[in-house]
Motif scaffolding. Structure first.
Motif, short mmCIF file in Angstrom:
data_model
loop_
_atom_site.label_atom_id
_atom_site.label_comp_id
_atom_site.label_asym_id
_atom_site.label_seq_id
_atom_site.Cartn_x
_atom_site.Cartn_y
_atom_site.Cartn_z
N PRO A 245 10.13 4.89 13.81
CA PRO A 245 10.17 3.99 12.64
C PRO A 245 9.30 2.75 12.83
N HIS A 246 9.20 2.28 14.06
CA HIS A 246 8.36 1.11 14.32
C HIS A 246 6.89 1.42 14.03
N ALA A 247 6.44 2.62 14.40
CA ALA A 247 5.06 3.02 14.14
C ALA A 247 4.80 3.12 12.64
N LEU A 248 5.81 3.59 11.91
CA LEU A 248 5.67 3.68 10.45
C LEU A 248 5.53 2.30 9.83
N VAL A 249 6.37 1.37 10.25
CA VAL A 249 6.31 0.01 9.70
C VAL A 249 4.98 -0.64 10.04
N GLU A 250 4.50 -0.42 11.27
CA GLU A 250 3.22 -1.00 11.67
C GLU A 250 2.07 -0.41 10.86
N ALA A 251 2.09 0.91 10.66
CA ALA A 251 1.02 1.55 9.88
C ALA A 251 1.04 1.08 8.43
N LEU A 252 2.24 0.93 7.86
CA LEU A 252 2.33 0.45 6.48
C LEU A 252 1.87 -1.00 6.35
N ALA A 253 2.18 -1.82 7.35
CA ALA A 253 1.72 -3.21 7.32
C ALA A 253 0.21 -3.29 7.41
N GLN A 254 -0.38 -2.45 8.26
CA GLN A 254 -1.85 -2.43 8.37
C GLN A 254 -2.49 -1.95 7.08
N SER A 255 -1.91 -0.94 6.46
CA SER A 255 -2.50 -0.44 5.21
C SER A 255 -2.34 -1.47 4.09
N GLU A 256 -1.22 -2.18 4.08
CA GLU A 256 -1.03 -3.23 3.07
C GLU A 256 -2.06 -4.34 3.25
N LEU A 257 -2.31 -4.73 4.49
CA LEU A 257 -3.31 -5.76 4.77
C LEU A 257 -4.70 -5.28 4.36
N ALA A 258 -5.01 -4.01 4.64
CA ALA A 258 -6.32 -3.47 4.27
C ALA A 258 -6.50 -3.45 2.76
N VAL A 259 -5.47 -3.05 2.03
CA VAL A 259 -5.56 -3.02 0.56
C VAL A 259 -5.71 -4.43 0.00
N GLU A 260 -4.96 -5.38 0.55
CA GLU A 260 -5.08 -6.76 0.08
C GLU A 260 -6.48 -7.31 0.35
N THR A 261 -7.06 -6.95 1.49
CA THR A 261 -8.42 -7.40 1.80
C THR A 261 -9.42 -6.81 0.82
N VAL A 262 -9.30 -5.53 0.54
CA VAL A 262 -10.23 -4.88 -0.40
C VAL A 262 -10.08 -5.48 -1.79
N VAL A 263 -8.87 -5.76 -2.20
CA VAL A 263 -8.66 -6.36 -3.52
C VAL A 263 -9.26 -7.76 -3.57
N ALA A 264 -9.13 -8.52 -2.48
CA ALA A 264 -9.71 -9.87 -2.45
C ALA A 264 -11.23 -9.81 -2.52
N VAL A 265 -11.83 -8.87 -1.81
CA VAL A 265 -13.29 -8.72 -1.85
C VAL A 265 -13.73 -8.30 -3.25
N ARG A 266 -12.99 -7.36 -3.84
CA ARG A 266 -13.33 -6.93 -5.20
C ARG A 266 -13.25 -8.09 -6.17
N ASP A 267 -12.21 -8.90 -6.06
CA ASP A 267 -12.06 -10.05 -6.94
C ASP A 267 -13.22 -11.03 -6.79
N LYS A 268 -13.67 -11.25 -5.55
CA LYS A 268 -14.80 -12.16 -5.32
C LYS A 268 -16.08 -11.60 -5.92
N VAL A 269 -16.28 -10.29 -5.80
CA VAL A 269 -17.49 -9.67 -6.38
C VAL A 269 -17.46 -9.79 -7.90
N VAL A 270 -16.31 -9.52 -8.50
CA VAL A 270 -16.19 -9.63 -9.96
C VAL A 270 -16.41 -11.07 -10.40
N GLU A 271 -15.84 -12.01 -9.65
CA GLU A 271 -16.02 -13.43 -9.98
C GLU A 271 -17.48 -13.84 -9.88
N ALA A 272 -18.18 -13.37 -8.85
CA ALA A 272 -19.60 -13.69 -8.71
C ALA A 272 -20.41 -13.07 -9.85
N TYR A 273 -20.07 -11.84 -10.23
CA TYR A 273 -20.77 -11.18 -11.34
C TYR A 273 -20.56 -11.94 -12.64
N GLN A 274 -19.32 -12.37 -12.88
CA GLN A 274 -19.05 -13.14 -14.09
C GLN A 274 -19.78 -14.48 -14.09
#
Length: 97
Positions: free
Chosen positions: A61-90
């Motif tokens: 279960p610890h490995a599952l929680v760690e993997a989910l936390a890493q994937s959540e961080l990765a998704v948040e990072t990608v969303v932040a980068v996408r938001d910055k790109v959209v903001e720059a385009y606008q």
């Protein structure tokens, strides 16, 4: 021809090379984005594998929680980068021509 328009045409012609991407930089940027995308994909695959293993009861279960936390961080990072790109385009679209 007006002296001011001649001067403006010369300045425009002189600035054209500055607007072209440097050929040695473009492949590096493309490689960095490709590496980032591959790393993101691998992180999500690892999290999915950990979740599948947890469902069948063969994962820690610890490995599952760690993997989910890493994937959540990765998704948040990608969303932040996408938001910055959209903001720059606008911002570019709002520039006066």
């Amino acid at each position: 021809m007006d002296v001011r328009s001649l001067f403006a045409a010369q300045k425009y012609a002189a600035s054209m090379p500055a607007m072209e991407p440097k050929p040695e930089i473009v492949p590096q940027v493309e490689k960095q984005f490709a590496d980032f995308a591959n790393e993101f994909s691998n992180t999500l695959k690892q999290a999915e594998g950990a979740a599948n293993s947890a469902m069948v009861g063969s994962a820690d279960p610890h490995a599952l929680v760690e993997a989910l936390a890493q994937s959540e961080l990765a998704v948040e990072t990608v969303v932040a980068v996408r938001d910055k790109v959209v903001e720059a385009y606008q911002e570019i679209l709002r520039m006066p021509v």
